[in-house]
Design a protein around this motif. Sequence first.
Motif, PDB file in Angstrom:
ATOM      1  N   THR A  40       0.855  -1.181   0.000  1.00 47.73           N
ATOM      2  CA  THR A  40       0.000   0.000   0.000  1.00 47.73           C
ATOM      3  C   THR A  40       0.891   1.231   0.000  1.00 47.73           C
ATOM      4  OG1 THR A  40      -1.704  -1.171   1.250  1.00 47.73           O
ATOM      5  CG2 THR A  40      -1.830   1.230   1.207  1.00 47.73           C
ATOM      6  N   LEU A  41       0.680   2.099  -0.967  1.00 45.95           N
ATOM      7  CA  LEU A  41       1.518   3.280  -1.112  1.00 45.95           C
ATOM      8  C   LEU A  41       0.706   4.528  -0.818  1.00 45.95           C
ATOM      9  CD1 LEU A  41       3.338   2.278  -4.423  1.00 45.95           C
ATOM     10  CD2 LEU A  41       4.135   1.933  -2.084  1.00 45.95           C
ATOM     11  N   TYR A  42       1.316   5.478  -0.105  1.00 46.45           N
ATOM     12  CA  TYR A  42       0.635   6.714   0.258  1.00 46.45           C
ATOM     13  C   TYR A  42       1.697   7.736   0.657  1.00 46.45           C
ATOM     14  CZ  TYR A  42       1.472   4.478   4.767  1.00 46.45           C
ATOM     15  OH  TYR A  42       2.063   3.840   5.827  1.00 46.45           O
ATOM     16  N   VAL A  43       1.300   8.984   0.662  1.00 49.15           N
ATOM     17  CA  VAL A  43       2.200  10.065   1.059  1.00 49.15           C
ATOM     18  C   VAL A  43       2.503   9.921   2.548  1.00 49.15           C
ATOM     19  CG1 VAL A  43       2.484  12.551   1.281  1.00 49.15           C
ATOM     20  CG2 VAL A  43       1.345  11.597  -0.732  1.00 49.15           C
ATOM     21  N   GLY A  44       3.775   9.916   2.860  1.00 47.18           N
ATOM     22  CA  GLY A  44       4.199   9.762   4.246  1.00 47.18           C
ATOM     23  C   GLY A  44       4.784   8.403   4.553  1.00 47.18           C
ATOM     24  N   GLU A  82      16.043   2.007  -3.234  1.00 42.93           N
ATOM     25  CA  GLU A  82      15.877   0.755  -3.972  1.00 42.93           C
ATOM     26  C   GLU A  82      14.663  -0.014  -3.480  1.00 42.93           C
ATOM     27  OE1 GLU A  82      18.734   1.641  -2.573  1.00 42.93           O
ATOM     28  OE2 GLU A  82      20.317   1.653  -4.101  1.00 42.93           O
ATOM     29  N   GLN A  83      14.459  -0.016  -2.162  1.00 44.44           N
ATOM     30  CA  GLN A  83      13.284  -0.677  -1.617  1.00 44.44           C
ATOM     31  C   GLN A  83      12.010   0.021  -2.057  1.00 44.44           C
ATOM     32  OE1 GLN A  83      13.119  -0.726   2.659  1.00 44.44           O
ATOM     33  NE2 GLN A  83      11.211  -1.903   2.725  1.00 44.44           N
ATOM     34  N   ALA A  84      12.051   1.346  -2.125  1.00 44.84           N
ATOM     35  CA  ALA A  84      10.881   2.093  -2.582  1.00 44.84           C
ATOM     36  C   ALA A  84      10.567   1.753  -4.037  1.00 44.84           C
ATOM     37  CB  ALA A  84      11.134   3.589  -2.433  1.00 44.84           C
ATOM     38  N   PHE A  85      11.592   1.694  -4.862  1.00 45.29           N
ATOM     39  CA  PHE A  85      11.382   1.342  -6.267  1.00 45.29           C
ATOM     40  C   PHE A  85      10.871  -0.087  -6.398  1.00 45.29           C
ATOM     41  CE2 PHE A  85      13.124  -0.185 -10.388  1.00 45.29           C
ATOM     42  CZ  PHE A  85      12.395   0.641 -11.215  1.00 45.29           C
ATOM     43  N   TYR A  86      11.398  -0.991  -5.591  1.00 49.00           N
ATOM     44  CA  TYR A  86      10.975  -2.390  -5.611  1.00 49.00           C
ATOM     45  C   TYR A  86       9.489  -2.524  -5.280  1.00 49.00           C
ATOM     46  CZ  TYR A  86      10.606  -7.219  -3.951  1.00 49.00           C
ATOM     47  OH  TYR A  86      10.227  -8.508  -3.735  1.00 49.00           O
ATOM     48  N   GLU A  87       9.049  -1.867  -4.208  1.00 50.43           N
ATOM     49  CA  GLU A  87       7.644  -1.985  -3.806  1.00 50.43           C
ATOM     50  C   GLU A  87       6.729  -1.280  -4.808  1.00 50.43           C
ATOM     51  OE1 GLU A  87       6.566  -1.281   0.174  1.00 50.43           O
ATOM     52  OE2 GLU A  87       8.334  -2.271   1.046  1.00 50.43           O
ATOM     53  N   TYR A  88       7.184  -0.157  -5.360  1.00 50.78           N
ATOM     54  CA  TYR A  88       6.372   0.524  -6.371  1.00 50.78           C
ATOM     55  C   TYR A  88       6.249  -0.344  -7.625  1.00 50.78           C
ATOM     56  CZ  TYR A  88       4.495   4.485  -9.043  1.00 50.78           C
ATOM     57  OH  TYR A  88       3.695   5.319  -9.785  1.00 50.78           O
ATOM     58  N   ILE A 116       6.211  -3.660  -7.665  1.00 44.15           N
ATOM     59  CA  ILE A 116       5.222  -4.700  -7.340  1.00 44.15           C
ATOM     60  C   ILE A 116       3.811  -4.141  -7.469  1.00 44.15           C
ATOM     61  CG2 ILE A 116       4.349  -6.194  -5.507  1.00 44.15           C
ATOM     62  CD1 ILE A 116       7.151  -6.442  -4.451  1.00 44.15           C
ATOM     63  N   TYR A 117       3.629  -2.965  -6.922  1.00 44.15           N
ATOM     64  CA  TYR A 117       2.314  -2.315  -7.013  1.00 44.15           C
ATOM     65  C   TYR A 117       1.928  -2.066  -8.472  1.00 44.15           C
ATOM     66  CZ  TYR A 117      -1.173   1.404  -6.581  1.00 44.15           C
ATOM     67  OH  TYR A 117      -2.313   2.158  -6.704  1.00 44.15           O
ATOM     68  N   ALA A 118       2.884  -1.568  -9.271  1.00 44.35           N
ATOM     69  CA  ALA A 118       2.600  -1.249 -10.665  1.00 44.35           C
ATOM     70  C   ALA A 118       2.227  -2.492 -11.450  1.00 44.35           C
ATOM     71  CB  ALA A 118       3.812  -0.565 -11.295  1.00 44.35           C
ATOM     72  N   ARG A 119       2.891  -3.593 -11.200  1.00 44.41           N
ATOM     73  CA  ARG A 119       2.587  -4.808 -11.948  1.00 44.41           C
ATOM     74  C   ARG A 119       1.168  -5.288 -11.661  1.00 44.41           C
ATOM     75  NH1 ARG A 119       6.111  -9.627 -14.067  1.00 44.41           N
ATOM     76  NH2 ARG A 119       4.400 -10.801 -14.947  1.00 44.41           N
ATOM     77  N   LYS A 120       0.764  -5.209 -10.419  1.00 45.35           N
ATOM     78  CA  LYS A 120      -0.596  -5.617 -10.065  1.00 45.35           C
ATOM     79  C   LYS A 120      -1.625  -4.704 -10.719  1.00 45.35           C
ATOM     80  CE  LYS A 120      -3.924  -7.718  -7.957  1.00 45.35           C
ATOM     81  NZ  LYS A 120      -4.343  -9.077  -8.387  1.00 45.35           N
ATOM     82  N   GLN A 121      -1.293  -3.397 -10.859  1.00 52.71           N
ATOM     83  CA  GLN A 121      -2.235  -2.457 -11.441  1.00 52.71           C
ATOM     84  C   GLN A 121      -2.272  -2.527 -12.964  1.00 52.71           C
ATOM     85  OE1 GLN A 121      -4.367  -0.616  -9.615  1.00 52.71           O
ATOM     86  NE2 GLN A 121      -3.495  -1.636  -7.816  1.00 52.71           N
ATOM     87  N   GLY A 122      -1.177  -2.984 -13.593  1.00 54.50           N
ATOM     88  CA  GLY A 122      -1.183  -3.123 -15.045  1.00 54.50           C
ATOM     89  C   GLY A 122      -0.288  -2.148 -15.781  1.00 54.50           C
ATOM     90  N   ALA A 135       1.129   9.651 -13.529  1.00 48.80           N
ATOM     91  CA  ALA A 135       1.276   8.762 -12.381  1.00 48.80           C
ATOM     92  C   ALA A 135       2.749   8.702 -11.963  1.00 48.80           C
ATOM     93  CB  ALA A 135       0.761   7.370 -12.722  1.00 48.80           C
ATOM     94  N   HIS A 136       3.001   8.834 -10.664  1.00 48.99           N
ATOM     95  CA  HIS A 136       4.378   8.857 -10.200  1.00 48.99           C
ATOM     96  C   HIS A 136       4.436   8.627  -8.698  1.00 48.99           C
ATOM     97  CE1 HIS A 136       3.085  12.916  -9.062  1.00 48.99           C
ATOM     98  NE2 HIS A 136       4.088  12.891  -8.185  1.00 48.99           N
ATOM     99  N   MET A 137       5.639   8.449  -8.206  1.00 48.45           N
ATOM    100  CA  MET A 137       5.916   8.434  -6.771  1.00 48.45           C
ATOM    101  C   MET A 137       7.270   9.087  -6.550  1.00 48.45           C
ATOM    102  SD  MET A 137       5.990   5.337  -3.936  1.00 48.45           S
ATOM    103  CE  MET A 137       7.593   4.688  -4.397  1.00 48.45           C
ATOM    104  N   SER A 138       7.316  10.049  -5.653  1.00 47.62           N
ATOM    105  CA  SER A 138       8.542  10.789  -5.366  1.00 47.62           C
ATOM    106  C   SER A 138       8.940  10.535  -3.918  1.00 47.62           C
ATOM    107  CB  SER A 138       8.333  12.289  -5.603  1.00 47.62           C
ATOM    108  OG  SER A 138       9.497  13.022  -5.260  1.00 47.62           O
ATOM    109  N   VAL A 139      10.194  10.123  -3.718  1.00 46.45           N
ATOM    110  CA  VAL A 139      10.688   9.856  -2.364  1.00 46.45           C
ATOM    111  C   VAL A 139      11.847  10.800  -2.066  1.00 46.45           C
ATOM    112  CG1 VAL A 139       9.930   7.448  -2.305  1.00 46.45           C
ATOM    113  CG2 VAL A 139      12.170   7.993  -3.231  1.00 46.45           C
TER     114      VAL A 139
END
Length: 316
Positions: free
Chosen positions: A25-29, A36-42, A44-50, A114-118
């Motif tokens: 589950t990804l969210y702000v905060g 690398e862990q953030a990219f890895y989990e994102y 996984i999330y992206a693959r499930k979403q398509g 669509a993006h995620m910034s860490v």
Amino acid sequence: MVDCQIDGYPDLVPKDANMGCVIPTLYVGKTFGSFEQAFYEYSIYARKQGFSVRKQRCEKKKTKDHEVYRRDFVCHRSGNGSKKCEVIENNEESGDGFKKRRRKYWSCHCNCKAHMSVWLSKNGDVMFWEVRSFADDHNHKLLDPNEVCHLRAYRHISGHYRRRILTLEKSRVLVPQILRILETEQQVEVGCLPFNVKDIYNFLSSQKLFMRENDAANLVFKCKHLKSLDLEFQYEYQVDDDNCFEYITWCHSNSVRGYQLYGDVVFDTTYKLNAYDMPVGIWVGVNNHGCSVFLGCCLLRDERQMSFEWAFKVLV
């Protein structure tokens, strides 16, 4: 199971979430131990979403060590792409009189946001990466599980498949047939392996380039081995100032004896190795029966006078 490797994380995403993969589950905060862990989990999330993700922005501090403090991960369809040519209906005649056809250009980029910034943060002595911005709104259709596995980010040839592909390729099996054999062995439907024909071609091409880099050393080792088995085997080689391979010549024991008996030779450089762009020089003589005999062989960097002088000096 689809098997990918990104930044040291093997088996990036299973083909199905029901195979034991917990979709994060990804969210702000949200915080991560490393980007690398953030990219890895994102991923996984992206693959499930398509969709798939890629690394985009990387900002560094204006200090001496230039430490990275921000990383942006975006959808693989972000950006506008570059329009290389226009779509035209008819052929266009160029100035030299030949008709030139402009090809259609298609880009998958559709400026998806669509993006995620860490960002790198610090709590006391603990360093961590925190999600400062996250958007999950896509302006394109997301892929289903049967389609998302064909995205480039999720295609990977594992060690087991690599060894099997090399074995089949040595047996002179064509690449399309290799893919069919692997699908049959794994008992999967057509197109369900984590790679395609193009990936196999790229893998085999990279293997050939890697082997070609070591071919010069392997040839010298082979000559040394033949010398240890037959003391009359003769070879000589030369490298330049940059330790790059220049020339090599070799003669088997029967060729050495043949040269001592018949003497007169013909030196032919008709053939050239296309893979290395080096002329192949062959010394050929004629025995008492009027038959051609092989007396020696050499590889030269070029066909200049200096190269020929070295080859004849070594032969004599």
